[in-house]
Design a protein around this motif. Structure first.
Motif, PDB file in Angstrom:
ATOM      1  N   PHE A  93       0.821  -1.185   0.000  1.00 47.40           N
ATOM      2  CA  PHE A  93       0.000   0.000   0.000  1.00 47.40           C
ATOM      3  C   PHE A  93       0.866   1.250   0.000  1.00 47.40           C
ATOM      4  O   PHE A  93       0.636   2.204  -0.732  1.00 47.40           O
ATOM      5  CB  PHE A  93      -0.909  -0.028   1.233  1.00 47.40           C
ATOM      6  N   TYR A  94       1.920   1.150   0.808  1.00 45.41           N
ATOM      7  CA  TYR A  94       2.818   2.284   0.873  1.00 45.41           C
ATOM      8  C   TYR A  94       3.486   2.495  -0.474  1.00 45.41           C
ATOM      9  O   TYR A  94       3.645   3.625  -0.933  1.00 45.41           O
ATOM     10  CB  TYR A  94       3.867   2.080   1.981  1.00 45.41           C
ATOM     11  N   ASN A  95       3.932   1.425  -1.095  1.00 46.07           N
ATOM     12  CA  ASN A  95       4.549   1.563  -2.426  1.00 46.07           C
ATOM     13  C   ASN A  95       3.631   2.282  -3.411  1.00 46.07           C
ATOM     14  O   ASN A  95       4.066   3.049  -4.258  1.00 46.07           O
ATOM     15  CB  ASN A  95       4.898   0.193  -2.973  1.00 46.07           C
ATOM     16  N   ASN A  96       2.371   2.010  -3.310  1.00 47.76           N
ATOM     17  CA  ASN A  96       1.430   2.611  -4.284  1.00 47.76           C
ATOM     18  C   ASN A  96       0.997   4.008  -3.889  1.00 47.76           C
ATOM     19  O   ASN A  96       0.727   4.839  -4.743  1.00 47.76           O
ATOM     20  CB  ASN A  96       0.191   1.729  -4.416  1.00 47.76           C
ATOM     21  N   HIS A  97       0.853   4.247  -2.612  1.00 53.67           N
ATOM     22  CA  HIS A  97       0.276   5.524  -2.213  1.00 53.67           C
ATOM     23  C   HIS A  97       1.239   6.419  -1.474  1.00 53.67           C
ATOM     24  O   HIS A  97       0.884   7.529  -1.113  1.00 53.67           O
ATOM     25  CB  HIS A  97      -0.960   5.278  -1.325  1.00 53.67           C
ATOM     26  N   LEU A  98       2.401   5.978  -1.206  1.00 54.07           N
ATOM     27  CA  LEU A  98       3.422   6.726  -0.471  1.00 54.07           C
ATOM     28  C   LEU A  98       2.905   7.187   0.892  1.00 54.07           C
ATOM     29  O   LEU A  98       3.237   8.256   1.389  1.00 54.07           O
ATOM     30  CB  LEU A  98       3.903   7.954  -1.277  1.00 54.07           C
ATOM     31  N   THR A  99       1.944   6.422   1.426  1.00 52.05           N
ATOM     32  CA  THR A  99       1.469   6.737   2.767  1.00 52.05           C
ATOM     33  C   THR A  99       0.897   5.475   3.378  1.00 52.05           C
ATOM     34  O   THR A  99       0.609   4.520   2.642  1.00 52.05           O
ATOM     35  CB  THR A  99       0.405   7.840   2.737  1.00 52.05           C
ATOM     36  N   VAL A 100       0.713   5.456   4.674  1.00 49.78           N
ATOM     37  CA  VAL A 100       0.047   4.323   5.318  1.00 49.78           C
ATOM     38  C   VAL A 100      -1.239   4.776   5.983  1.00 49.78           C
ATOM     39  O   VAL A 100      -1.751   4.102   6.872  1.00 49.78           O
ATOM     40  CB  VAL A 100       0.982   3.604   6.330  1.00 49.78           C
ATOM     41  N   ASP A 101      -1.780   5.918   5.513  1.00 47.82           N
ATOM     42  CA  ASP A 101      -3.039   6.436   6.057  1.00 47.82           C
ATOM     43  C   ASP A 101      -4.185   5.604   5.515  1.00 47.82           C
ATOM     44  O   ASP A 101      -4.411   5.542   4.314  1.00 47.82           O
ATOM     45  CB  ASP A 101      -3.194   7.904   5.644  1.00 47.82           C
ATOM     46  N   VAL A 102      -4.906   4.933   6.455  1.00 49.81           N
ATOM     47  CA  VAL A 102      -5.969   4.027   5.970  1.00 49.81           C
ATOM     48  C   VAL A 102      -7.138   4.791   5.354  1.00 49.81           C
ATOM     49  O   VAL A 102      -7.908   4.233   4.594  1.00 49.81           O
ATOM     50  CB  VAL A 102      -6.480   3.109   7.099  1.00 49.81           C
ATOM     51  N   ASP A 103      -7.257   6.086   5.667  1.00 50.78           N
ATOM     52  CA  ASP A 103      -8.374   6.833   5.050  1.00 50.78           C
ATOM     53  C   ASP A 103      -8.177   7.035   3.542  1.00 50.78           C
ATOM     54  O   ASP A 103      -9.141   7.259   2.804  1.00 50.78           O
ATOM     55  CB  ASP A 103      -8.503   8.203   5.720  1.00 50.78           C
ATOM     56  N   THR A 104      -6.924   6.938   3.092  1.00 48.76           N
ATOM     57  CA  THR A 104      -6.723   7.064   1.638  1.00 48.76           C
ATOM     58  C   THR A 104      -7.036   5.762   0.921  1.00 48.76           C
ATOM     59  O   THR A 104      -7.179   5.745  -0.283  1.00 48.76           O
ATOM     60  CB  THR A 104      -5.285   7.472   1.338  1.00 48.76           C
ATOM     61  N   ALA A 105      -7.181   4.675   1.674  1.00 45.52           N
ATOM     62  CA  ALA A 105      -7.505   3.394   1.016  1.00 45.52           C
ATOM     63  C   ALA A 105      -9.027   3.289   0.824  1.00 45.52           C
ATOM     64  O   ALA A 105      -9.717   2.573   1.544  1.00 45.52           O
ATOM     65  CB  ALA A 105      -6.974   2.239   1.867  1.00 45.52           C
TER      66      ALA A 105
END
Lengths: 110, 844
Positions: A93-105
């Motif tokens: 997820f981090y690789n794709n979104h550069l974050t680990v914020d679950v609200d962006t998923a």
């Protein structure tokens, strides 16, 4: 000083459980959520072990042998497996979104 | 020569060969011309077939064919005259040796033969055994001389046409009668086509004479009809010509409808079309088994379903003397011989009294035909002849047919085809009942008078001749109707010569005057065209009945026959008076025509200036025909009107039925008769001198009148025209026949078809359209129902599902924390519920 009874353990389990749930419900960091999950699982483990140890029938014989402990061990193993998978997901997820914020998923929201 | 009759078959087929050659040649050439641009091979074919140039070759082919036919016919004529079997075949002798004669002269195919052409299947109880159509030929005295006449005149007309049709040799012919947007019509010459049509006509006409059966006659009948149609419409770009062609064809259809009715009746009842067989079946043999009592070739009329006195029940019984004639005509077997018949009674009264048949002959098996139906059959066939021979009331087409080229008018519409009707009436004579014959006689009488009166006022030279033709054909019909069989056919022959002469003469005048046909613009042409003028004078004298000219002999014979008939049947006096008076009218209008054309002052200087005598190709046929018009009917002594060799020749072919119906059979075996018909001939012969003088007087008056009016000018025709304006208009409008038919037939037909059209349009179309519109309307509503209700329901379901799904979708927020919250809340909810349920359960 009164002896430690089943209720104490149950209260500890409940506290752990509620802490875990609150952690899951409030953390935006995926790692934090995972930690909440661990807390919930361990809250449940405490309950397993406590029930296994304390529950007796009318003759004072133990109701369970080691079922509670075995369940707890299973949960630990499953938690480890789950943590491995979850961390792998988080990394991707981090690789794709550069974050680990679950609200962006939220790609699969309705 | 073994089969001299085949000469005539060859003569018939020669023009057919010519026709086929010209047809194939012309057809190929036309095809090649149209497509020569597409391939060099076709261009080569086109050049080989003659290229653009129009040559006289077709004329030479056609003329050679018909001239060859003439030579064959001449040979045949001589052979026939020398043949002893055919010689002296007087009716009585013929009857005595009927069987023998038949065997000797006919059955062996010498002068007659036929073969089966189409077999339609067999049927029982028929003496022929099968339904079959034959093709065949039968040469008798009438056929030989008809052949000779037709081929001779046709040959001359072919030669004449080479000159007359020379305009058609140009590659560009200008038709002054047709106006287009760019002036006069220009077209390719149609020289070859003309001769192709002529050849086809000659074949058809000869086949008609050759035929030994009614069906073959009918085929030829239609063929000459189509040739007539094609040739009348030869200048088909002219509206008048194409209309005239249509009129001729359609008018003839009316007649042919009758012909077909006649054919069907004969076929159904008699079972054969062969002339001899029909007559043998309808008419009794001349004598009975004793050879003494004459059955006399009459119709034997009987009543069906009566018993004989001797106890023998016959289906047919002949009424006793004094009773009414039976309603049925007995049909004899084709091969009946005199031995089969036993007569009872005396004299010719026997005919109406009793016939007893030998036991071995079963007449019932051969049937009978109702007398009235036989009359209808005769009238039907006569109706065909009325159409073809332009008799009243179907005479209207012939004058219009003059739109065709003049040689055609001469050949088809004067000499041969129109006479075919008369010829057929003559051929089929024995099958006509007395009632039918009376109708024929009256038709002829009316026609000859009406047409002659119209001819008086016509100013177109060809129209005068056309009406004269109609009138003369009326004479022939009249003669046949009153029993002057030989006289009528004799007149047919002589008329063919002088009328062909007159038409070719008028053609020569028209050609010499550069296609001017109005006599009002001619005059004084004798100086310019002496040969034409003098030859035409010969024709005029012949038709007027001047003594020693051909017309005199034949017209005299007709008048004698009519006189004989009326002197016995006083109530039919008109049948004698009409031709007598008309003889004078004929002389008048023919001399009027001649005087107007050839004498007096030229009325149109322009026409006169340019008039010239025609080339030898045209004058030679005129001279030859003039010679024939004077002398072809001569006999010895020349001054005896009854001594004509031609009439005697025709007389040989006369069927004994003519005697039975109208005259004494010259046979000593016959008892002196008491029937009035026997005295007809005697009466005619007795009054011969008187009749001759009367006819001469009538013709003389006609001539004097014409001479006074048009030569001496003692009477002014214009003044007379004004004085009798009503009568003149009546005649000039041809008795208003066209107007009458238009009002009676054409306009009603148009009106009815108009109604039918309106009915179609309003009712049928209206119904169909209304039906269509109704269903369109229904479908529209159906569409609305489908779209609104059915689709609406389906869409409503979908929309509801969509709405519900949308609402559920909104729960999927994508926020992990809210999911957890829901989980917790749900868990708490479950626990509360569980708690409640447990408490209820414990309490309960």
């Amino acid at each position: 000083m009164s002896p430690i009874t089943l209720n104490h353990y149950l209260a500890l389990g409940a506290v752990l459980f509620v802490c875990g749930v609150l952690c899951m419900a409030t953390k935006r960091n995926a790692i934090g959520v995972l930690m909440g999950v661990e807390l919930v699982l361990n809250g449940a483990n405490v309950n397993f072990v406590a029930f296994a140890y304390y529950l007796r029938d009318a003759q004072g014989n133990s109701v369970f042998l080691v079922e509670g402990q075995v369940f707890a061990l299973f949960v630990i193993v499953l938690a480890a497996a789950e943590a491995a998978v979850a961390l792998a997901i988080v990394l991707n997820f981090y690789n794709n979104h550069l974050t680990v914020d679950v609200d962006t998923a939220e790609e699969l929201k309705g | 020569m073994e089969h001299p009759g085949l000469l005539y078959v060859a003569a018939t087929l020669l023009p057919l060969a010519s026709f086929l050659i010209l047809l194939i040649w012309g057809g190929l050439r036309n095809f090649a011309r149209r497509n020569k641009a597409t391939s060099p091979a076709l261009d080569g074919v086109y050049q080989i077939l003659g290229g653009d140039a129009i040559t006289r070759t077709p004329a030479y082919i056609a003329t050679a064919a018909i001239a060859g036919a003439f030579v064959l016919c001449l040979t045949g004529f001589i052979l026939h005259a020398q043949d002893e079997h055919t010689h002296g075949a007087q009716p009585a002798a013929h009857a005595h040796d009927h069987k023998h004669d038949h065997d000797a002269a006919h059955a062996d195919g010498k002068w007659a033969a036929h073969f089966e052409w189409i077999r339609l299947g067999s049927r029982e109880n028929d003496s022929r055994g099968a339904l079959a159509l034959d093709l065949g030929f039968k040469i008798d005295h009438l056929a030989t001389i008809m052949f000779l006449m037709v081929t001779f005149i046709a040959t001359l007309i072919h030669i004449f046409s080479i000159g007359y049709m020379s305009d058609e040799l140009q590659e560009k012919v200008e038709d002054h009668h047709v106006h287009t947007a760019h002036g006069h019509l220009e077209r390719r010459g149609r020289f070859g086509r003309f001769f192709m049509y002529l050849s086809l006509f000659c074949f058809s006409m000869l086949n008609l004479i050759l035929a030994d059966n009614l069906f073959q006659v009918f085929i030829s009948w239609e063929l000459v009809g189509i040739c007539s149609y094609l040739l009348i419409g030869f200048y088909y770009e002219r509206t008048s010509a194409s209309n005239a062609a249509n009129k001729a064809f359609i008018t003839n259809r009316v007649g042919d409808a009758g012909f077909v009715v006649g054919l069907l009746i004969i076929w159904t009842y008699v079972g054969t079309f062969n002339f001899d067989e029909i007559f043998a079946r309808l008419r009794s043999p001349l004598h009975d088994s004793h050879g003494a009592v004459p059955l006399g070739g009459a119709f034997v009329r009987a009543n069906p379903g009566a018993a004989e006195p001797d106890g023998r029940i016959l289906k047919l019984a002949v009424p006793k003397p004094g009773e009414e004639a039976g309603s049925e005509v007995v049909l004899f077997p084709v091969d009946a011989t005199e031995g089969h018949f036993h007569g009872v009674g005396h004299g010719r009264k026997f005919l109406r009294s009793e016939v007893r048949l030998s036991p071995d002959l079963d007449l019932d098996g051969h049937g009978h035909i109702p007398y009235w139906l036989l009359t209808v059959a005769g009238l039907g066939i006569f109706l065909g002849c009325v159409g073809k021979s332009a008799q009243f009331p179907l005479q209207v087409w012939l004058p219009d047919a003059m739109e065709g080229p003049t040689p055609v008018s001469a050949l088809i519409h004067a000499a041969t085809m129109v006479a075919a009707g008369v010829y057929l009436v003559g051929r089929a004579f024995p099958m006509f009942t007395r009632e039918a014959l009376l109708v024929i006689a009256y038709t002829g009488a009316i026609t000859l008078f009406v047409a002659a009166t119209i001819a008086i006022v016509m100013t177109d030279i060809k129209k005068v001749l056309a009406y004269s033709t109609v009138s003369q054909l009326g004479y022939m019909m009249l003669a046949l109707g009153v029993g002057g069989w030989a006289a009528g056919l004799f007149h047919l022959l002589t008329h063919a010569f002088f009328k062909a002469l007159l038409f070719l003469g008028s053609g020569s005048v028209i050609y010499g005057c550069h296609h001017e046909q109005e006599m009002t613009k001619m005059g004084g042409l004798l100086k310019k065209m002496p040969i034409t003028g003098l030859t035409m004078l010969a024709g005029v004298l012949a038709i007027a009945g001047t003594p020693l000219f051909t017309g005199w002999y034949s017209k005299d014979a007709i008048l004698v026959a009519a006189y004989g008939f009326t002197s016995v049947h006083g109530e039919h006096m008109l049948l004698f008076l009409a031709p007598l008076v008309t003889a004078g009218i004929t002389t008048f209008y023919m001399f009027r025509m001649w005087f107007l054309t050839f004498t007096g002052e030229p009325r149109d200087a322009h026409v006169y200036e340019h008039a010239h005598e025609t080339p030898w190709l045209m004058t030679v046929p005129l001279i030859l025909l003039a010679v024939c018009s004077i002398g072809v009917a001569w006999g010895w002594p020349v001054w005896d009107a009854e001594a004509s060799a031609m009439e005697k020749h025709v007389h040989h072919a006369q069927h004994h039925a003519v005697y039975t119906e109208f005259g004494t059979i010259v046979d000593k075996d016959f008892h002196e008769g008491a029937l009035p018909e026997e005295s007809i001939r005697q009466a005619g012969q007795a009054g011969h001198t008187l009749v001759g003088l009367l006819a001469l007087f009538s013709a003389g008056m006609g001539f004097l009148f014409a001479f006074a009016v048009y030569k001496l000018k003692t009477l002014d025709p214009a003044e007379a025209k004004e004085q009798f304006a009503g009568a003149h208009d009546f005649l000039a409008h041809k008795w208003y026949f066209d107007e009458l038919y238009s009002a009676m037939l054409v306009r009603p037909a148009l009106a009815v078809s108009g109604w039918c059209r309106d009915f179609d349009r309003v009712v049928i179309d209206g119904f169909a359209n209304g039906f269509g519109r109704f269903w369109v309307w229904v479908s529209k509503w159906d569409g609305l129902f489908d779209n609104g209700v059915i689709d609406g329901l389906a869409n409503l379901l979908a929309t509801m599902a969509y709405g519900v799904a949308g609402w559920f979708r909104s729960l999927q927020t994508g926020f992990l924390r809210s999911y957890v919250l829901f989980l917790v809340l749900a868990a708490i909810g479950l626990f509360v519920l569980l708690k409640y349920l447990v408490s209820v359960a414990v309490a309960g």
